[in-house]
Design a protein around this motif. Sequence first.
Motif, PDB file in Angstrom:
ATOM      1  N   GLU A 293       0.827  -1.206   0.000  1.00  0.00           N
ATOM      2  CA  GLU A 293       0.000   0.000   0.000  1.00  0.00           C
ATOM      3  C   GLU A 293       0.863   1.258   0.000  1.00  0.00           C
ATOM      4  N   ASN A 294       1.961   1.229   0.736  1.00  0.00           N
ATOM      5  CA  ASN A 294       2.863   2.385   0.765  1.00  0.00           C
ATOM      6  C   ASN A 294       3.505   2.618  -0.603  1.00  0.00           C
ATOM      7  N   ILE A 295       3.833   1.541  -1.304  1.00  0.00           N
ATOM      8  CA  ILE A 295       4.410   1.660  -2.641  1.00  0.00           C
ATOM      9  C   ILE A 295       3.395   2.268  -3.598  1.00  0.00           C
ATOM     10  N   ARG A 296       2.158   1.815  -3.497  1.00  0.00           N
ATOM     11  CA  ARG A 296       1.098   2.374  -4.346  1.00  0.00           C
ATOM     12  C   ARG A 296       0.950   3.873  -4.100  1.00  0.00           C
ATOM     13  N   LYS A 297       0.918   4.267  -2.838  1.00  0.00           N
ATOM     14  CA  LYS A 297       0.759   5.677  -2.496  1.00  0.00           C
ATOM     15  C   LYS A 297       1.949   6.505  -2.980  1.00  0.00           C
ATOM     16  N   GLU A 298       3.153   5.931  -2.873  1.00  0.00           N
ATOM     17  CA  GLU A 298       4.350   6.649  -3.318  1.00  0.00           C
ATOM     18  C   GLU A 298       4.319   6.879  -4.820  1.00  0.00           C
TER      19      GLU A 298
END
Length: 327
Positions: A293-298
């Motif tokens: 999820e953090n990668i998607r947001k980044e």
Amino acid sequence: MLKSVELLPEKSSDELIGLLKEMWTIRYFDEKVDEFFAKGMIHGTTHLCVGQEPTASGPCSVLRSDDKITSTHRGHGHCIAKGADINLMMAELFGRSTGYCKGKGGSMHIADVEKGNLGANGIVGGGIPLATGAALTSKMKNQEDVILSYFGDGAANEGSFHESLNLASIWDLPVVFICENNQYGMSGSVKEMVNIEDIAERASSYGIPGVVVDGNDLVEIMNETDKAVQHARQGKGPVLIEAKTYRWKGHSKSDARKYRTREEEQTWKEKDGIKRFRELLIHEEILTEDDAENIRKEAKQNVEEAVQFAEESPEPGLDTLLEDVYA
């Protein structure tokens, strides 16, 4: 590294995670472009590759830095996968002087020769002979670089396709032809355009290998492209890869997609290549749900920053109107 799935090209965990982020970047870039076209903030036209992300990221990920690609009118994903700066890409679409073509080329003319991207192309099948020529250059100069030529299913009916495959075959050129079969050439189903099950069958007419892959399976298309690239680099000649995929959006910004059903679209969306690769990385314990999820947001944030860069960039001045223009 992947444990339960065979991956032919050597990739570290960080590289695999980078591929997931790259595919998210491609998707968010094109979704943002779609949004701005709908609002009239970007002019001209564009062709979006939402849903086709693995066919861009997978093949480009097995290339060396000196290898090259030719792209298509639906080329944003190819550009990003070959290392393009999304700030400069977005600025180009906004018509700003900081864009790849100083704001004069737009969506279908982005090129980054330093990164090995020989350019997108507004002509259907236009990049295929360019890739073949680049491969001829590589062979004549005894270089080891391989060229990937991207094109759609519609281009497989163009003379440039047949002529290029024939020349590449008889001269054993180091080129891999990648047909992104997204099921529709403009508004016509591929089933109405060819009388064979697989476009890759045409490879046999030219005495070269032809391979069909699931274009929504990143690992499969990476593996097959890696084998094809090694085949070409060893002087064994070209390979034709047909990646069966699907574009979620219309052919271009003005396409209402009346020629296909929403049920068909939903069926293909359930095969989403980004979701499948994300789930694979989590299953292999390379990522956690939170990491993903953090990668998607980044990735999404990076695209938002590219928009800000474009909006804050200057427009070309009238004094530069005739620069870089040839008649």
